[in-house]
Each structure stands twice: as C-alpha cells, then as structure tokens.
Write a protein that holds these residues in place. Sequence first.
Motif, PDB file in Angstrom:
ATOM      1  N   ASP A   1      33.543  -6.700   8.491  1.00 32.48           N
ATOM      2  CA  ASP A   1      33.293  -5.417   7.847  1.00 32.48           C
ATOM      3  C   ASP A   1      32.441  -4.522   8.740  1.00 32.48           C
ATOM      4  N   LEU A   2      31.393  -5.095   9.346  1.00 33.05           N
ATOM      5  CA  LEU A   2      30.530  -4.306  10.224  1.00 33.05           C
ATOM      6  C   LEU A   2      31.268  -3.804  11.453  1.00 33.05           C
ATOM      7  N   MET A   3      32.111  -4.644  12.029  1.00 34.82           N
ATOM      8  CA  MET A   3      32.862  -4.224  13.209  1.00 34.82           C
ATOM      9  C   MET A   3      33.858  -3.109  12.855  1.00 34.82           C
ATOM     10  N   ASN A   4      34.460  -3.197  11.681  1.00 34.27           N
ATOM     11  CA  ASN A   4      35.363  -2.137  11.222  1.00 34.27           C
ATOM     12  C   ASN A   4      34.606  -0.836  10.998  1.00 34.27           C
ATOM     13  N   LEU A   5      33.411  -0.939  10.404  1.00 35.32           N
ATOM     14  CA  LEU A   5      32.590   0.244  10.175  1.00 35.32           C
ATOM     15  C   LEU A   5      32.134   0.857  11.497  1.00 35.32           C
ATOM     16  N   ALA A   6      31.794  -0.006  12.464  1.00 35.35           N
ATOM     17  CA  ALA A   6      31.366   0.483  13.767  1.00 35.35           C
ATOM     18  C   ALA A   6      32.474   1.294  14.434  1.00 35.35           C
ATOM     19  N   GLU A   7      33.701   0.778  14.335  1.00 32.57           N
ATOM     20  CA  GLU A   7      34.829   1.492  14.928  1.00 32.57           C
ATOM     21  C   GLU A   7      35.096   2.799  14.186  1.00 32.57           C
ATOM     22  N   GLU A   8      35.007   2.739  12.867  1.00 33.05           N
ATOM     23  CA  GLU A   8      35.296   3.912  12.032  1.00 33.05           C
ATOM     24  C   GLU A   8      34.278   5.025  12.239  1.00 33.05           C
ATOM     25  N   HIS A   9      33.002   4.655  12.438  1.00 38.80           N
ATOM     26  CA  HIS A   9      31.921   5.644  12.521  1.00 38.80           C
ATOM     27  C   HIS A   9      31.370   5.807  13.939  1.00 38.80           C
ATOM     28  N   ASP A  10      32.094   5.300  14.914  1.00 34.18           N
ATOM     29  CA  ASP A  10      31.720   5.451  16.320  1.00 34.18           C
ATOM     30  C   ASP A  10      30.322   4.896  16.585  1.00 34.18           C
ATOM     31  N   LEU A  11      30.083   3.673  16.100  1.00 37.93           N
ATOM     32  CA  LEU A  11      28.813   2.998  16.314  1.00 37.93           C
ATOM     33  C   LEU A  11      28.947   2.014  17.469  1.00 37.93           C
ATOM     34  N   ASP A  12      27.847   1.794  18.155  1.00 37.73           N
ATOM     35  CA  ASP A  12      27.792   0.770  19.195  1.00 37.73           C
ATOM     36  C   ASP A  12      26.639  -0.168  18.834  1.00 37.73           C
ATOM     37  N   LEU A  13      26.871  -0.969  17.793  1.00 32.39           N
ATOM     38  CA  LEU A  13      25.808  -1.806  17.251  1.00 32.39           C
ATOM     39  C   LEU A  13      25.280  -2.778  18.304  1.00 32.39           C
ATOM     40  N   ILE A  14      23.956  -2.785  18.465  1.00 30.28           N
ATOM     41  CA  ILE A  14      23.360  -3.690  19.445  1.00 30.28           C
ATOM     42  C   ILE A  14      22.967  -5.028  18.823  1.00 30.28           C
ATOM     43  N   GLY A  15      22.918  -5.081  17.491  1.00 33.68           N
ATOM     44  CA  GLY A  15      22.557  -6.336  16.853  1.00 33.68           C
ATOM     45  C   GLY A  15      22.219  -6.150  15.392  1.00 33.68           C
ATOM     46  N   MET A  16      21.730  -7.234  14.786  1.00 33.36           N
ATOM     47  CA  MET A  16      21.433  -7.239  13.356  1.00 33.36           C
ATOM     48  C   MET A  16      20.081  -7.911  13.093  1.00 33.36           C
ATOM     49  N   PHE A  17      19.249  -7.238  12.318  1.00 35.27           N
ATOM     50  CA  PHE A  17      17.977  -7.800  11.880  1.00 35.27           C
ATOM     51  C   PHE A  17      18.191  -8.680  10.650  1.00 35.27           C
ATOM     52  N   ALA A  18      17.239  -9.566  10.410  1.00 34.24           N
ATOM     53  CA  ALA A  18      17.191 -10.344   9.168  1.00 34.24           C
ATOM     54  C   ALA A  18      15.768 -10.860   8.998  1.00 34.24           C
ATOM     55  N   GLU A  19      15.346 -11.001   7.749  1.00 36.45           N
ATOM     56  CA  GLU A  19      14.072 -11.635   7.455  1.00 36.45           C
ATOM     57  C   GLU A  19      14.341 -13.070   7.010  1.00 36.45           C
ATOM     58  N   ILE A  20      13.464 -13.985   7.399  1.00 34.55           N
ATOM     59  CA  ILE A  20      13.637 -15.372   6.992  1.00 34.55           C
ATOM     60  C   ILE A  20      12.260 -15.969   6.709  1.00 34.55           C
ATOM     61  N   TYR A  21      12.171 -16.716   5.622  1.00 37.43           N
ATOM     62  CA  TYR A  21      10.918 -17.402   5.310  1.00 37.43           C
ATOM     63  C   TYR A  21      10.648 -18.498   6.331  1.00 37.43           C
ATOM     64  N   ASP A  22       9.386 -18.620   6.708  1.00 31.25           N
ATOM     65  CA  ASP A  22       8.943 -19.747   7.521  1.00 31.25           C
ATOM     66  C   ASP A  22       8.688 -20.912   6.560  1.00 31.25           C
ATOM     67  N   PRO A  23       9.501 -21.960   6.597  1.00 33.98           N
ATOM     68  CA  PRO A  23       9.371 -23.039   5.609  1.00 33.98           C
ATOM     69  C   PRO A  23       8.033 -23.752   5.659  1.00 33.98           C
ATOM     70  N   TYR A  24       7.332 -23.676   6.790  1.00 31.87           N
ATOM     71  CA  TYR A  24       6.031 -24.329   6.905  1.00 31.87           C
ATOM     72  C   TYR A  24       4.940 -23.515   6.210  1.00 31.87           C
ATOM     73  N   ARG A  25       5.222 -22.248   5.970  1.00 35.05           N
ATOM     74  CA  ARG A  25       4.267 -21.403   5.234  1.00 35.05           C
ATOM     75  C   ARG A  25       4.747 -21.094   3.823  1.00 35.05           C
TER      76      ARG A  25
END
Length: 223
Positions: free
Chosen positions: A96-120
């Motif tokens: 879906d993201l790659m299709n959106l990038a092509e449709e909207h002329d994006l050159d996505l460099i990457g994707m962020f995400a948050e993740i819990y540190d299981p030790y904390r």
Amino acid sequence: MEYVQIKSIEDPLFAKLHKTMQEVFPPEEVLEYSLWEEPLKDPTIRVFLAVHEDEVVGVTEYRYNKELNVAMTDFTIITKEGLGVGPFLAKKRHEDLMNLAEEHDLDLIGMFAEIYDPYRAADHSFGGIKVMDPFVRREVLSHLGYQRLDFPYVHPAWTNEGEAVKELDLCFLPYKENIHSLKASFVRDFITTYYGVLSNKPPEWQSMIDNLNKQTDILLKPL
C-alpha cells in the motif's frame, strides 16, 4: 484473508477495532473514540483490518509524511495466532505504501515505529495475547529490519493529560541503502509534526526536543 480499510467511525467494524485497542494497549496509548473521526478522514493516515472468515484477526495503522518523505507505523495488533497475520499485514502495508508513493510522487526513505523495551516495560500484558508480548514484538521489528535510534525517547500520552510515556524506543526501517544514522533535525521535525495534534506536552518531551536541537546526527543501533 482480506485487507479491509476503515475510513469512518461510523463503520460497524470501527467499534470492534477501538474495543480491541482498549483491551490490548495501556490507556495512555489509545485515542478517545470520537477523536478518531478526523484522523480517519485524512488520506495520509491508513487504518486496515485483517479479516479472516468474517473475523477481525489483526489491525494496523500507519501514515506517510509527504514533506519529509517518510512513513510511520502507528500500531499493529494481532489477535489470533497460527494464521500468518503478522506477515500478511507487513506485506500489505508495504504494498500500500509503495502504491501511495508512486501515486503521490514520494521517495520514501524509510518508516518510523515505536517499540516498548521489554526490560523496562515487562508489566505490559497486551491483553494476554502472547504474540503481542514486548519481547516478541521487538524481535519481529528487528527481523523486519528496524533499528533503534540512539537517544532517550519519550512521547506525550494520547490522553492529552500531559503525561510522559516512557519505556519506549523510537526505531527506523531504512528503505535506502547505507543509512546508518538520521539527522537529529529530521527526527525532531518528524516527531513534533506527528504529536502536533496533542496540545499538552510533558516537561520530559520538551527536554528531549531541546536535546535533539543540540545534536547533529542520531545513530541507528541494533534492536
């Protein structure tokens, strides 16, 4: 398995989606029901369900930022094991993201995400769903190619009560080769935009932003 988009809080499946979020995530991570109305109208915010035999077995929300040419995985929920829901959502999300990038002329460099540190964050049971265990989720992101941004990270609670949510790492999945760090100003611009909808920021948040303003680059480290 079907990949079904949710575009309105009036969609009968949205009530089930929101209830699932409340059962899985801590309260500070869940936006109030009615406040979803506007985000779901935003074409850059994508909310999809994995539906298997008329049962919702997974959920993912993600978005893209056209100005910064970057995406963000907001959350992923898997409610049923043994169906390959995780790989299905990851594959469909990327397509879906790659299709959106092509449709909207994006050159996505990457994707962020948050993740819990299981030790904390060992006290988070995530509704008792084993595949949502912090250790499992962190390993899954690592296998997908995400890396940890090497700085102390907090975010404002989605309840907008000014609470700082800690025990998290901000991660990044590069779509380009030879990305070993990100500009601190780029990271700052993304998270200030991402949390711009929340008016009540905790002092820990402002301290984090101030520290980013003093840095040049943020290294990417293994999860």
